[in-house]
Design an enzyme around this catalytic site. Structure first.
Site, PDB file in Angstrom:
ATOM      1  N   GLU A 118       0.837  -1.220   0.000  1.00  0.00           N
ATOM      2  CA  GLU A 118       0.000   0.000   0.000  1.00  0.00           C
ATOM      3  C   GLU A 118       0.867   1.263   0.000  1.00  0.00           C
ATOM      4  O   GLU A 118       0.511   2.262  -0.632  1.00  0.00           O
ATOM      5  CB  GLU A 118      -0.964  -0.026   1.186  1.00  0.00           C
ATOM      6  CG  GLU A 118      -2.049  -1.082   0.982  1.00  0.00           C
ATOM      7  CD  GLU A 118      -2.956  -1.259   2.189  1.00  0.00           C
ATOM      8  OE1 GLU A 118      -2.431  -1.319   3.317  1.00  0.00           O
ATOM      9  OE2 GLU A 118      -4.185  -1.323   2.009  1.00  0.00           O
ATOM     10  N   GLU A 138      -3.839  -9.735   3.661  1.00  0.00           N
ATOM     11  CA  GLU A 138      -4.690  -9.452   4.825  1.00  0.00           C
ATOM     12  C   GLU A 138      -5.812 -10.458   5.014  1.00  0.00           C
ATOM     13  O   GLU A 138      -6.175 -10.803   6.134  1.00  0.00           O
ATOM     14  CB  GLU A 138      -5.296  -8.037   4.711  1.00  0.00           C
ATOM     15  CG  GLU A 138      -4.306  -6.887   4.883  1.00  0.00           C
ATOM     16  CD  GLU A 138      -3.591  -6.483   3.612  1.00  0.00           C
ATOM     17  OE1 GLU A 138      -3.638  -7.249   2.615  1.00  0.00           O
ATOM     18  OE2 GLU A 138      -2.970  -5.405   3.599  1.00  0.00           O
TER      19      GLU A 138
HETATM   20  N1  COA Z   1       4.985  -8.122  11.287  1.00  0.00           N
HETATM   21  C1  COA Z   1       5.890  -8.400  12.233  1.00  0.00           C
HETATM   22  N2  COA Z   1       6.988  -9.171  12.004  1.00  0.00           N
HETATM   23  C2  COA Z   1       7.143  -9.663  10.771  1.00  0.00           C
HETATM   24  C3  COA Z   1       6.236  -9.411   9.727  1.00  0.00           C
HETATM   25  C4  COA Z   1       5.118  -8.591  10.024  1.00  0.00           C
HETATM   26  N3  COA Z   1       4.208  -8.274   9.090  1.00  0.00           N
HETATM   27  N4  COA Z   1       6.671 -10.037   8.611  1.00  0.00           N
HETATM   28  C5  COA Z   1       7.808 -10.667   8.952  1.00  0.00           C
HETATM   29  N5  COA Z   1       8.095 -10.429  10.251  1.00  0.00           N
HETATM   30  C6  COA Z   1       9.243 -10.940  11.020  1.00  0.00           C
HETATM   31  C7  COA Z   1       9.072 -12.409  11.354  1.00  0.00           C
HETATM   32  O1  COA Z   1       8.290 -12.563  12.539  1.00  0.00           O
HETATM   33  C8  COA Z   1      10.513 -12.837  11.559  1.00  0.00           C
HETATM   34  O2  COA Z   1      10.933 -12.411  12.842  1.00  0.00           O
HETATM   35  P1  COA Z   1      11.872 -13.389  13.758  1.00  0.00           P
HETATM   36  O3  COA Z   1      13.123 -13.580  12.946  1.00  0.00           O
HETATM   37  O4  COA Z   1      12.066 -12.586  15.010  1.00  0.00           O
HETATM   38  O5  COA Z   1      11.096 -14.649  13.927  1.00  0.00           O
HETATM   39  C9  COA Z   1      11.267 -11.997  10.532  1.00  0.00           C
HETATM   40  O6  COA Z   1      10.402 -10.908  10.210  1.00  0.00           O
HETATM   41  C10 COA Z   1      11.568 -12.763   9.253  1.00  0.00           C
HETATM   42  O7  COA Z   1      10.334 -13.286   8.756  1.00  0.00           O
HETATM   43  P2  COA Z   1      10.149 -14.848   8.387  1.00  0.00           P
HETATM   44  O8  COA Z   1       8.693 -15.117   8.311  1.00  0.00           O
HETATM   45  O9  COA Z   1      10.971 -15.705   9.290  1.00  0.00           O
HETATM   46  O10 COA Z   1      10.820 -14.844   6.955  1.00  0.00           O
HETATM   47  P3  COA Z   1      10.457 -15.796   5.723  1.00  0.00           P
HETATM   48  O11 COA Z   1      11.513 -15.526   4.686  1.00  0.00           O
HETATM   49  O12 COA Z   1      10.248 -17.196   6.176  1.00  0.00           O
HETATM   50  O13 COA Z   1       9.041 -15.262   5.175  1.00  0.00           O
HETATM   51  C11 COA Z   1       7.457 -13.578   4.504  1.00  0.00           C
HETATM   52  C12 COA Z   1       8.946 -13.975   4.631  1.00  0.00           C
HETATM   53  C13 COA Z   1       7.401 -12.133   4.053  1.00  0.00           C
HETATM   54  C14 COA Z   1       6.791 -14.482   3.459  1.00  0.00           C
HETATM   55  C15 COA Z   1       6.760 -13.775   5.855  1.00  0.00           C
HETATM   56  O14 COA Z   1       7.539 -13.104   6.855  1.00  0.00           O
HETATM   57  C16 COA Z   1       5.362 -13.229   5.932  1.00  0.00           C
HETATM   58  O15 COA Z   1       4.451 -13.808   5.358  1.00  0.00           O
HETATM   59  N6  COA Z   1       5.172 -12.115   6.672  1.00  0.00           N
HETATM   60  C17 COA Z   1       3.878 -11.576   6.979  1.00  0.00           C
HETATM   61  C18 COA Z   1       3.288 -10.864   5.788  1.00  0.00           C
HETATM   62  C19 COA Z   1       1.911 -10.368   6.122  1.00  0.00           C
HETATM   63  O16 COA Z   1       0.986 -11.095   6.359  1.00  0.00           O
HETATM   64  N7  COA Z   1       1.815  -9.037   6.076  1.00  0.00           N
HETATM   65  C20 COA Z   1       0.598  -8.344   6.140  1.00  0.00           C
HETATM   66  C21 COA Z   1       0.134  -8.102   7.503  1.00  0.00           C
HETATM   67  S1  COA Z   1      -1.503  -7.425   7.331  1.00  0.00           S
END
Ligand code: COA
Length: 264
Positions: A118, A138
């Site tokens: 966004e 979301e």
């Molecule tokens: N909020 C808070 N922390 C987040 C985050 C978010 N939206 N997205 C990633 N992080 C953090 C993870 O908790 C992790 O923290 P840690 O190392 O302390 O455990 C770190 O960032 C790395 O993320 P991780 O998920 O381990 O990496 P990945 O390479 O396996 O996956 C993504 C990457 C982007 C696919 C995955 O992090 C993800 O799906 N994130 C959420 C996306 C999301 O739903 N965003 C919209 C929210 S409305």
């Protein structure tokens, strides 16, 4: 030479905000360990940087994420606790960014999800590395996008594609985002910095008043009838005729040299 933005809300945010002599306001989201997820403080910091900078000194804004994994993985999931159900998210950074008078560029390397996408959608131009990925996840949390991930997204890529992204909450790769027009282009990682630099330099060397007028006519015109939009366009053209930048641009062309626009 670059100057840091000194507003206390910016300094206390995980945001690296600097303004270069050439007028490039660089905003780097700086929470790489959390994939630059947006917190209240980071959203407020970006907004404060845009608010507090002397916008007559800014020729282009570049928004990017620290590290090599993410532009931004969206709202930090911790912010959903205790949200006001009526106001939803109270972040106004997306509108502030969209309405910033000078051109804005999202420089995307890695995950660009949820509120991160966004933010990118609120920019004028999106450039991405070919390893980036995009999505509005979301719905997987039971939400819908709340800050442009429906309206701006569907205006950019069309309702069918936007609905698929929002309804399924899945991610698309950079090649698909490029094909859909979600990004201006996806570029190999090793060519990315040069590509961003070329775009930003062209804008920063352009006529600031003309660029501001162009942005206004694009954005206001997008919500207007064709007739009203064309009127805005011709009025902007006419008003610019009296500026020194137009005189400089024409003179430079006639003298076969590069123009030096001053924004007057
Ligand atoms: N909020 C808070 N922390 C987040 C985050 C978010 N939206 N997205 C990633 N992080 C953090 C993870 O908790 C992790 O923290 P840690 O190392 O302390 O455990 C770190 O960032 C790395 O993320 P991780 O998920 O381990 O990496 P990945 O390479 O396996 O996956 C993504 C990457 C982007 C696919 C995955 O992090 C993800 O799906 N994130 C959420 C996306 C999301 O739903 N965003 C919209 C929210 S409305």
């Amino acid at each position: 030479m670059t100057d840091p933005i000194t507003d206390p809300r910016v300094r206390s945010a995980p945001l690296d905000a600097t303004l270069s002599e050439a007028g490039v306001l660089s905003l780097v989201l700086d929470r790489p360990d959390a994939l630059n997820a947006l917190t209240d403080g980071l959203a407020a910091g970006i907004e404060a940087a845009l608010e507090s900078v002397d916008d007559s000194r800014v020729r282009c804004v570049v928004l990017s994420g620290a590290g090599e994994r993410a532009f931004s993985a969206g709202a930090d999931v911790s912010v959903f606790e205790g949200l006001d159900p009526v106001e939803g998210t109270s972040w106004t950074v997306f509108e502030r960014l969209a309405e910033f008078p000078r051109p804005t560029v999202a420089s995307i390397d890695g995950a660009c999800l949820g509120a991160g996408l966004e933010l990118a959608l609120a920019c004028d131009i999106r450039l991405a590395t070919d390893r980036s990925m995009f999505g509005q996840p979301e719905i997987r949390l039971g939400f819908v996008p709340g800050a442009g991930g429906i309206q701006r997204l569907q205006r950019l890529v069309g309702a069918g594609r936007a609905k698929e992204l929002v309804y399924r909450g899945h991610r698309i790769d950079a090649e698909t985002a490029d094909r859909w027009g979600l990004v201006n282009r996806a570029v190999p990682t090793d060519a990315f910095d040069a590509e961003v630099d070329a775009v930003v330099t062209d804008i920063a060397e352009g006529p600031p008043v003309g660029l501001e007028a162009a942005k206004r006519v694009f954005d206001r015109g997008a919500d207007a009838s064709l007739t009203a939009g064309l009127l805005m366009e011709s009025q902007a053209f006419g008003r610019l005729l009296t500026t020194e930048d137009v005189a400089e641009g024409v003179a430079a062309f006639q003298e076969d040299r590069d123009p030096e626009f001053k924004g007057e």
